[in-house]
Motif scaffolding. Sequence first.
Motif, PDB file in Angstrom:
ATOM      1  N   ALA A 277      30.107  13.033 -27.566  1.00 45.82           N
ATOM      2  CA  ALA A 277      31.273  12.559 -26.621  1.00 45.82           C
ATOM      3  C   ALA A 277      32.518  12.147 -27.712  1.00 45.82           C
ATOM      4  O   ALA A 277      32.231  11.159 -28.731  1.00 45.82           O
ATOM      5  CB  ALA A 277      30.624  11.300 -25.960  1.00 45.82           C
TER       6      ALA A 277
ATOM      7  N   HIS B 132      26.582   2.449 -36.157  1.00 47.44           N
ATOM      8  CA  HIS B 132      25.639   2.438 -34.907  1.00 47.44           C
ATOM      9  C   HIS B 132      25.213   1.021 -34.572  1.00 47.44           C
ATOM     10  O   HIS B 132      24.435   0.754 -33.470  1.00 47.44           O
ATOM     11  CB  HIS B 132      24.376   3.194 -35.084  1.00 47.44           C
ATOM     12  CG  HIS B 132      24.957   4.753 -35.189  1.00 47.44           C
ATOM     13  ND1 HIS B 132      24.785   5.495 -34.100  1.00 47.44           N
ATOM     14  CD2 HIS B 132      24.876   5.525 -36.360  1.00 47.44           C
ATOM     15  CE1 HIS B 132      25.180   6.770 -34.242  1.00 47.44           C
ATOM     16  NE2 HIS B 132      25.179   6.840 -35.552  1.00 47.44           N
TER      17      HIS B 132
ATOM     18  N   LYS C  63      15.574   7.355 -22.239  1.00 49.55           N
ATOM     19  CA  LYS C  63      17.136   7.511 -21.844  1.00 49.55           C
ATOM     20  C   LYS C  63      17.080   8.863 -21.438  1.00 49.55           C
ATOM     21  O   LYS C  63      18.181   9.086 -20.514  1.00 49.55           O
ATOM     22  CB  LYS C  63      17.411   7.569 -23.551  1.00 49.55           C
ATOM     23  CG  LYS C  63      17.509   6.369 -24.181  1.00 49.55           C
ATOM     24  CD  LYS C  63      18.157   6.657 -25.599  1.00 49.55           C
ATOM     25  CE  LYS C  63      18.525   5.235 -26.140  1.00 49.55           C
ATOM     26  NZ  LYS C  63      19.080   5.311 -27.446  1.00 49.55           N
TER      27      LYS C  63
ATOM     28  N   GLY D 144      14.593   3.496 -28.955  1.00 49.11           N
ATOM     29  CA  GLY D 144      15.720   3.792 -29.868  1.00 49.11           C
ATOM     30  C   GLY D 144      16.423   2.177 -29.707  1.00 49.11           C
ATOM     31  O   GLY D 144      16.700   1.799 -28.549  1.00 49.11           O
ATOM     32  N   TYR D 145      17.014   1.715 -30.660  1.00 53.82           N
ATOM     33  CA  TYR D 145      17.828   0.541 -30.695  1.00 53.82           C
ATOM     34  C   TYR D 145      18.725   0.504 -32.006  1.00 53.82           C
ATOM     35  O   TYR D 145      18.287   1.089 -33.149  1.00 53.82           O
ATOM     36  CB  TYR D 145      17.256  -0.719 -30.307  1.00 53.82           C
ATOM     37  CG  TYR D 145      16.471  -1.326 -31.542  1.00 53.82           C
ATOM     38  CD1 TYR D 145      15.091  -0.721 -31.949  1.00 53.82           C
ATOM     39  CD2 TYR D 145      17.125  -2.095 -32.485  1.00 53.82           C
ATOM     40  CE1 TYR D 145      14.514  -1.093 -33.155  1.00 53.82           C
ATOM     41  CE2 TYR D 145      16.125  -2.547 -33.710  1.00 53.82           C
ATOM     42  CZ  TYR D 145      15.144  -2.042 -34.086  1.00 53.82           C
ATOM     43  OH  TYR D 145      14.289  -2.705 -35.146  1.00 53.82           O
ATOM     44  N   ASP D 146      19.983   0.182 -32.105  1.00 59.29           N
ATOM     45  CA  ASP D 146      20.714   0.165 -32.938  1.00 59.29           C
ATOM     46  C   ASP D 146      20.876   1.117 -33.645  1.00 59.29           C
ATOM     47  O   ASP D 146      21.010   1.513 -35.003  1.00 59.29           O
ATOM     48  CB  ASP D 146      20.461  -1.113 -34.093  1.00 59.29           C
ATOM     49  CG  ASP D 146      20.647  -2.632 -33.556  1.00 59.29           C
ATOM     50  OD1 ASP D 146      21.355  -2.694 -32.564  1.00 59.29           O
ATOM     51  OD2 ASP D 146      20.333  -3.771 -34.007  1.00 59.29           O
ATOM     52  N   GLY D 147      20.864   2.266 -33.012  1.00 56.08           N
ATOM     53  CA  GLY D 147      21.194   3.683 -33.564  1.00 56.08           C
ATOM     54  C   GLY D 147      19.896   4.205 -34.411  1.00 56.08           C
ATOM     55  O   GLY D 147      20.043   5.169 -34.852  1.00 56.08           O
TER      56      GLY D 147
ATOM     57  N   ASN E 273      18.873   7.785 -33.392  1.00 54.68           N
ATOM     58  CA  ASN E 273      19.765   8.829 -33.325  1.00 54.68           C
ATOM     59  C   ASN E 273      19.945   9.799 -34.558  1.00 54.68           C
ATOM     60  O   ASN E 273      19.904   9.230 -35.442  1.00 54.68           O
ATOM     61  CB  ASN E 273      21.065   7.998 -32.920  1.00 54.68           C
ATOM     62  CG  ASN E 273      21.068   7.693 -31.356  1.00 54.68           C
ATOM     63  OD1 ASN E 273      19.970   7.670 -30.684  1.00 54.68           O
ATOM     64  ND2 ASN E 273      22.134   7.077 -31.076  1.00 54.68           N
TER      65      ASN E 273
ATOM     66  N   ASN F 279      26.704   5.893 -21.012  1.00 56.43           N
ATOM     67  CA  ASN F 279      25.906   6.025 -22.214  1.00 56.43           C
ATOM     68  C   ASN F 279      24.564   5.549 -22.108  1.00 56.43           C
ATOM     69  O   ASN F 279      23.674   6.294 -22.093  1.00 56.43           O
ATOM     70  CB  ASN F 279      26.469   5.574 -23.610  1.00 56.43           C
ATOM     71  CG  ASN F 279      25.487   5.456 -24.750  1.00 56.43           C
ATOM     72  OD1 ASN F 279      24.880   6.707 -24.981  1.00 56.43           O
ATOM     73  ND2 ASN F 279      25.625   4.530 -25.668  1.00 56.43           N
ATOM     74  N   GLU F 280      24.401   4.230 -21.884  1.00 57.67           N
ATOM     75  CA  GLU F 280      22.916   3.743 -21.511  1.00 57.67           C
ATOM     76  C   GLU F 280      22.918   2.411 -20.898  1.00 57.67           C
ATOM     77  O   GLU F 280      24.196   1.816 -20.946  1.00 57.67           O
ATOM     78  CB  GLU F 280      22.207   3.666 -22.780  1.00 57.67           C
ATOM     79  CG  GLU F 280      22.706   2.658 -23.891  1.00 57.67           C
ATOM     80  CD  GLU F 280      21.625   2.494 -25.047  1.00 57.67           C
ATOM     81  OE1 GLU F 280      20.478   2.758 -24.905  1.00 57.67           O
ATOM     82  OE2 GLU F 280      21.964   1.935 -26.118  1.00 57.67           O
TER      83      GLU F 280
ATOM     84  N   LYS G 102      18.586  12.433 -29.909  1.00 60.65           N
ATOM     85  CA  LYS G 102      18.114  11.075 -29.707  1.00 60.65           C
ATOM     86  C   LYS G 102      16.577  10.948 -29.310  1.00 60.65           C
ATOM     87  O   LYS G 102      16.169  11.576 -28.639  1.00 60.65           O
ATOM     88  CB  LYS G 102      18.716  10.275 -28.463  1.00 60.65           C
ATOM     89  CG  LYS G 102      20.269  10.026 -28.882  1.00 60.65           C
ATOM     90  CD  LYS G 102      20.950   9.464 -27.460  1.00 60.65           C
ATOM     91  CE  LYS G 102      22.368   9.071 -27.769  1.00 60.65           C
ATOM     92  NZ  LYS G 102      23.054   8.381 -26.710  1.00 60.65           N
TER      93      LYS G 102
ATOM     94  N   GLU H  54      22.265  15.293 -26.670  1.00 59.57           N
ATOM     95  CA  GLU H  54      23.428  14.834 -25.979  1.00 59.57           C
ATOM     96  C   GLU H  54      24.659  15.527 -26.695  1.00 59.57           C
ATOM     97  O   GLU H  54      24.833  15.389 -27.869  1.00 59.57           O
ATOM     98  CB  GLU H  54      23.686  13.511 -26.095  1.00 59.57           C
ATOM     99  CG  GLU H  54      22.975  12.704 -24.935  1.00 59.57           C
ATOM    100  CD  GLU H  54      23.099  11.460 -24.926  1.00 59.57           C
ATOM    101  OE1 GLU H  54      22.350  10.495 -24.698  1.00 59.57           O
ATOM    102  OE2 GLU H  54      24.294  11.010 -25.368  1.00 59.57           O
ATOM    103  N   LYS H  55      25.590  16.188 -25.825  1.00 57.67           N
ATOM    104  CA  LYS H  55      26.710  16.663 -26.382  1.00 57.67           C
ATOM    105  C   LYS H  55      27.604  15.472 -26.943  1.00 57.67           C
ATOM    106  O   LYS H  55      27.603  14.446 -26.442  1.00 57.67           O
ATOM    107  CB  LYS H  55      27.723  17.251 -24.984  1.00 57.67           C
ATOM    108  CG  LYS H  55      28.869  17.923 -25.479  1.00 57.67           C
ATOM    109  CD  LYS H  55      29.623  18.396 -24.468  1.00 57.67           C
ATOM    110  CE  LYS H  55      30.989  18.657 -24.720  1.00 57.67           C
ATOM    111  NZ  LYS H  55      31.652  19.610 -24.042  1.00 57.67           N
TER     112      LYS H  55
ATOM    113  N   GLU I 127      26.770   0.410 -21.189  1.00 59.81           N
ATOM    114  CA  GLU I 127      27.336   1.146 -22.121  1.00 59.81           C
ATOM    115  C   GLU I 127      28.111   2.210 -21.760  1.00 59.81           C
ATOM    116  O   GLU I 127      27.322   2.982 -21.520  1.00 59.81           O
ATOM    117  CB  GLU I 127      26.732   1.259 -23.616  1.00 59.81           C
ATOM    118  CG  GLU I 127      25.917  -0.036 -24.151  1.00 59.81           C
ATOM    119  CD  GLU I 127      25.017   0.165 -25.158  1.00 59.81           C
ATOM    120  OE1 GLU I 127      24.839   1.255 -25.665  1.00 59.81           O
ATOM    121  OE2 GLU I 127      24.235  -0.717 -25.410  1.00 59.81           O
TER     122      GLU I 127
ATOM    123  N   GLU J 252      34.709   2.610 -27.167  1.00 58.76           N
ATOM    124  CA  GLU J 252      33.141   2.277 -26.628  1.00 58.76           C
ATOM    125  C   GLU J 252      33.303   1.091 -25.506  1.00 58.76           C
ATOM    126  O   GLU J 252      34.212  -0.033 -26.023  1.00 58.76           O
ATOM    127  CB  GLU J 252      32.168   2.095 -27.336  1.00 58.76           C
ATOM    128  CG  GLU J 252      31.998   3.386 -28.217  1.00 58.76           C
ATOM    129  CD  GLU J 252      30.777   3.486 -28.838  1.00 58.76           C
ATOM    130  OE1 GLU J 252      29.451   3.278 -28.269  1.00 58.76           O
ATOM    131  OE2 GLU J 252      30.459   3.654 -30.278  1.00 58.76           O
TER     132      GLU J 252
END
Length: 388
Positions: A193, A224, A111, A156-159, A162, A275-276, A151, A190-191, A263, A198
């Motif tokens: 957002a 998430h 990421k 990473g997936y489905d949060g 994170n 986002n990603e 992160k 990551e700041k 995303e 979304e």
Amino acid sequence: MIPSPYSNNGLPLTLGILGGGQLAKMLAQSAYRMGLRVAVIEHGANSPAGMLTHLEFSDGWTNPDALQKFIAASDIITLENEFIDIAILEAVAEKRAVFPMPATVKLVQDKLTQKETFAAAGIPVTPFSVLASPSDAVKFGEKHGFPFIIKTRTLGYDGYGNATVQNAEDCSKAFLRFVKGGVPRKLMGEKFARFTKELAVMVARNRRGETAVYPCVETVQERHVCRMVLSPAPVDGALRRRAQDIALACVEAIGGVGIFGVEMFLTEDGEILFNEIAPRPHNSGHYTIEACHCSQFENAVRAVCNLPLGSPEMTVPAAAMINLLGERRGAGTPDSVTDMLRFSKASLHLYGKSEARPGRKMGHITVAGNSLDEVRKEAEESAEALIW
Ligand code: ATP
Ligand code: MG
């Protein structure tokens, strides 16, 4: 030279899919509709896609013998999951054309690399930084404000990778939490957002560089995980076009071939931030099966086979998709679908997973219709009517 799908010594071409889950299943269904054959490799027999084909290699791609047989059976290879060991993907690509290309998958796997690449291409992203230690994280928070997000850079997936951190103590906890096999995971900050919605846009791009950009949708996450998708996103048309422009710019920036889900966040000040990106069919594009001229899955097949792309335009004014997430451990199919199917405009998709687990994606429902209010209501009520 990529073989033509329809002149492979008189036989239809075989599309090999790395992975056998629901995305592979829906890819396979599109491939079959177009007259192609499908090979699937997955760890375990009778996966959602594996059960559709006799070219099922159920020892998975980490088994060299199974992998060689899968490669031999396939003419062109694609994937449904970007978390494949890149060395394996590169080895596959030495024998067969693989799309998305291994270089694309490698870039997307991290990421941090994603954000660096897109930021360098002028795409707006939230401020981010690599974090090597808890004190790096605290400094990041002091600079960009708490809370912010830590992160894991990969896998990473489905949060799951994170953590939202509120203070220095949370930073230390995140560093303790994100350890795998005794080895600390690589982390980034990551700041936070402050988004009001979304958004997501699917983009197909074939080897000739032809593209198809799908409508901008709203994705609604709960804990998430994507719960619902509304198309078109209920925001101003200019914002939707801006999101489409950003998504296309992302895919062009990496020269991606295949189908991509981008995303984004719509912030309180009306800014759209990347986002990603996912280099494969994406949950936010499932509605395209019922609501667009050419679905994300069919355009994925067309893109990797270097065929002309189909229209991504919607055939109806509105569509809603609701994910059916497992509520309990047990059978993978509902006890009853009778009440649900009385909602006659709702399309039920069950993936055929053998076992349900809380939060696992077991299927989805799409409703296409005349207004977002109408389709959302029908989708929500019909999902409620399933008995698990
Ligand atoms: P998925 O597999 O669900 O797409 P993921 O685990 O790869 O996701 P992200 O997409 O990075 O993770 O984040 C999951 C969700 O966390 C986002 O959809 C969003 O709701 C929230 N989130 C992620 N990054 C930020 C951020 N910088 N600021 C605020 N919220 C964020
Ligand atoms: Mg995401």
